[in-house]
Scaffold this active site. Structure first.
Site, PDB file in Angstrom:
ATOM      1  N   ASP A  31       9.659  -3.132  19.616  1.00  0.00           N
ATOM      2  CA  ASP A  31      10.900  -2.832  18.521  1.00  0.00           C
ATOM      3  C   ASP A  31      11.216  -1.529  18.485  1.00  0.00           C
ATOM      4  O   ASP A  31      10.588  -0.681  17.861  1.00  0.00           O
ATOM      5  CB  ASP A  31      10.490  -3.390  17.302  1.00  0.00           C
ATOM      6  CG  ASP A  31      11.537  -3.446  16.001  1.00  0.00           C
ATOM      7  OD1 ASP A  31      12.475  -2.727  16.290  1.00  0.00           O
ATOM      8  OD2 ASP A  31      11.534  -4.191  15.221  1.00  0.00           O
ATOM      9  N   ILE A  32      12.165  -1.122  19.310  1.00  0.00           N
ATOM     10  CA  ILE A  32      12.563   0.393  19.446  1.00  0.00           C
ATOM     11  C   ILE A  32      13.073   0.965  18.229  1.00  0.00           C
ATOM     12  O   ILE A  32      12.647   1.943  17.829  1.00  0.00           O
ATOM     13  CB  ILE A  32      13.648   0.440  20.528  1.00  0.00           C
ATOM     14  CG1 ILE A  32      13.239  -0.182  21.854  1.00  0.00           C
ATOM     15  CG2 ILE A  32      14.288   1.826  20.853  1.00  0.00           C
ATOM     16  CD1 ILE A  32      14.207  -0.100  22.969  1.00  0.00           C
TER      17      ILE A  32
ATOM     18  N   LYS B  73      11.408 -16.630  43.920  1.00  0.00           N
ATOM     19  CA  LYS B  73      12.580 -17.480  43.042  1.00  0.00           C
ATOM     20  C   LYS B  73      11.963 -18.868  42.868  1.00  0.00           C
ATOM     21  O   LYS B  73      11.036 -19.519  43.518  1.00  0.00           O
ATOM     22  CB  LYS B  73      13.648 -17.747  44.146  1.00  0.00           C
ATOM     23  CG  LYS B  73      14.615 -18.721  43.465  1.00  0.00           C
ATOM     24  CD  LYS B  73      15.770 -19.027  44.287  1.00  0.00           C
ATOM     25  CE  LYS B  73      16.802 -20.114  43.610  1.00  0.00           C
ATOM     26  NZ  LYS B  73      17.940 -20.223  44.442  1.00  0.00           N
TER      27      LYS B  73
ATOM     28  N   LYS C 160      12.938  -1.944   8.284  1.00  0.00           N
ATOM     29  CA  LYS C 160      12.833  -1.269   9.441  1.00  0.00           C
ATOM     30  C   LYS C 160      12.676   0.291   8.794  1.00  0.00           C
ATOM     31  O   LYS C 160      12.713   1.325   9.753  1.00  0.00           O
ATOM     32  CB  LYS C 160      13.715  -1.450  10.616  1.00  0.00           C
ATOM     33  CG  LYS C 160      13.630  -2.675  11.166  1.00  0.00           C
ATOM     34  CD  LYS C 160      14.097  -3.022  12.592  1.00  0.00           C
ATOM     35  CE  LYS C 160      13.836  -4.454  13.099  1.00  0.00           C
ATOM     36  NZ  LYS C 160      14.591  -4.673  14.561  1.00  0.00           N
TER      37      LYS C 160
ATOM     38  N   ASN D  82      22.182 -11.435  27.063  1.00  0.00           N
ATOM     39  CA  ASN D  82      22.926 -11.761  25.845  1.00  0.00           C
ATOM     40  C   ASN D  82      24.378 -11.336  26.118  1.00  0.00           C
ATOM     41  O   ASN D  82      24.707 -10.827  27.267  1.00  0.00           O
ATOM     42  CB  ASN D  82      22.397 -11.059  24.522  1.00  0.00           C
ATOM     43  CG  ASN D  82      22.371  -9.577  24.680  1.00  0.00           C
ATOM     44  OD1 ASN D  82      23.284  -8.932  24.850  1.00  0.00           O
ATOM     45  ND2 ASN D  82      21.146  -9.074  24.346  1.00  0.00           N
TER      46      ASN D  82
ATOM     47  N   PHE E  26      22.168  -1.473  14.252  1.00  0.00           N
ATOM     48  CA  PHE E  26      23.283  -2.359  13.967  1.00  0.00           C
ATOM     49  C   PHE E  26      22.609  -3.699  13.889  1.00  0.00           C
ATOM     50  O   PHE E  26      21.619  -4.232  14.233  1.00  0.00           O
ATOM     51  CB  PHE E  26      24.250  -2.567  15.775  1.00  0.00           C
ATOM     52  CG  PHE E  26      25.062  -1.365  15.641  1.00  0.00           C
ATOM     53  CD1 PHE E  26      26.438  -1.807  15.744  1.00  0.00           C
ATOM     54  CD2 PHE E  26      24.957  -0.046  15.871  1.00  0.00           C
ATOM     55  CE1 PHE E  26      27.465  -1.083  15.762  1.00  0.00           C
ATOM     56  CE2 PHE E  26      25.949   0.731  15.932  1.00  0.00           C
ATOM     57  CZ  PHE E  26      27.255   0.265  15.874  1.00  0.00           C
TER      58      PHE E  26
END
Length: 417
Positions: free
Chosen positions: A309-310, A292, A345, A213, A327
């Protein structure tokens, strides 16, 4: 460095029409009890005379690299050792480029290289110059080295155009440098351990390609520096970034979401506060090719599976659970998505920001909406990321101590906001 630690400041001036604001800036700094010395480049003297700055600062203005009146004629060394803080206002595009390249061909650039004091710059230039890729790259290099960017602001410019590039007003600069943006004082997190994640993760498709990302890691690294300055022992777990590890921070480099998960879970038992600033990939390829993948004329399907999911796992810990901050980077319905994540969470706090064109990732500044259980909310206005990080650490510290003194459940009730 806390506000109280700044007693002596060198104000540097470069050439630009915004130089007319600098005498008032010097006056405002002196009103706050600071001793101010002024350094002017040759270009700055074309807009404002040294005599004007001498009158408002109460000291002779320095203009020459080798000063016959200075001790050993090395005025830049004297000023470099004297200063608690250096502020360059206005900072022209030319000065930012020379500072980023390490030039030392006049008094001001040499002073900036010779000092160990923090450096802040207040950019001032035409809006097209500010948006130019070269200027943005120079600013990224400077912020990666710990130089604070204060502004620029937006509005009408002397050239007749409108946009970003105006030097902040003197009171805005003083507040950014010495006011609430200075963040928590030294020692407020003394004896505490803060665990922070930063940057993106990379999920390998094959030895050449990966999914990732746009996270730059700037906010996470700035939070690590701010927590360090507040007296905490800081552990930073960073995905791949181009940023140097913050000085005095124990940094662990990881690649994938599973790498980050292992690093966090191995260290979380010793943490008092956990701040999940990293943009962790939600999914990874089900299989990563050992060689590759070659291009063919046929379509290719990619099957993805969820990553750990830390944040949820840390928040759900029964033993050694730290105060947990998440965040949320959103493109729509920011508050609804952030509050949903906060509740889903089981977090103690969440910091949310908009992402998209010129917002969030890769920018030098940001704004945050911060929420906590029981309806708590505060807005942190747009600021450079180091300043924003100091404000957020200040808020996290307040909520952490509130939870520690009144109990976690009480801190989640409306009466504990």
């Amino acid at each position: 460095m806390s506000t109280s630690a700044i007693q002596r400041i060198v104000v540097g001036m470069t050439g630009g029409i915004a130089a007319y604001k600098t005498p008032d800036l010097v006056r405002r700094l002196r009103e706050r009890g600071l001793e101010v010395r002024v350094v002017m480049t040759e270009g700055a003297q074309g807009f404002v005379t040294p005599l004007t700055l001498q009158a408002v600062s109460g000291h002779r203005v320095a203009t020459e690299l080798l000063d016959a009146e200075a001790e050993a004629a090395m005025g830049h060394i004297e000023l470099a050792r004297w200063a608690d803080q250096i502020l360059v206002a206005p900072a022209s595009a030319n000065f930012l480029a020379r500072l980023a390249s390490g030039f030392a061909d006049d008094l001001l650039t040499t002073l900036c290289l010779a000092t160990e004091a923090p450096i802040a710059v207040a950019p001032a230039m035409n809006q097209v110059m500010w948006r130019a890729p070269a200027t943005r790259a120079n600013c990224e290099r400077l912020t990666a080295r710990g130089v604070r960017l204060l502004g620029p602001g937006e509005g009408d410019q002397a050239c007749g155009e409108t946009g970003a590039g105006r030097m902040l007003e003197p009171l805005e600069l003083v507040e950014a440098l010495l006011g609430d943006a200075a963040g928590p004082g030294p020692g407020v997190l003394s004896g505490r351990t803060v665990l922070i994640t930063s940057g993106p993760t990379r999920e390998a498709l094959d030895p050449v390609r990966y999914l990732t990302n746009h996270s730059s890691g700037k906010m996470g690294h700035a939070l690590a520096a701010a927590a360090r300055d507040a007296g905490a022992r800081v552990l930073l777990i960073s995905g791949p970034t181009e940023l140097p590890a913050p000085h005095g921070v124990e940094t662990v480099a990881v690649e994938s979401a599973r790498d980050m998960h292992r690093a966090v879970m191995d260290r979380v038992a010793g943490a008092d506060i956990f701040i999940a600033a990293a943009a962790v990939a939600d999914y990874r390829p089900e299989q990563s090719a050992g060689s590759k993948i070659k291009k063919t004329d046929s379509e290719t399907a990619l099957r993805l599976v969820p990553n750990p999911d830390i944040l949820r796992e840390v928040a759900a810990l029964e033993q050694y659970r730290p105060f947990t901050v998440g965040f949320a980077a959103e493109t729509d319905a920011l508050e609804a998505h952030a509050r949903g994540k906060l509740a889903r969470k089981g977090l103690d706090m969440i910091a949310a920001n908009w992402v998209g064109a010129d917002r969030g990732f890769h920018t030098d500044d940001n704004a945050l909406e911060v929420y906590w259980p029981g309806g708590g909310h505060t807005s942190l206005a747009r600021a450079d990321k180091p300043a924003l990080a100091r404000q957020l650490i200040n808020l996290i510290t307040e909520r952490y101590h509130h939870a520690a003194t009144r109990g976690t459940e009480d801190s989640r009730s409306p009466s504990g906001q």
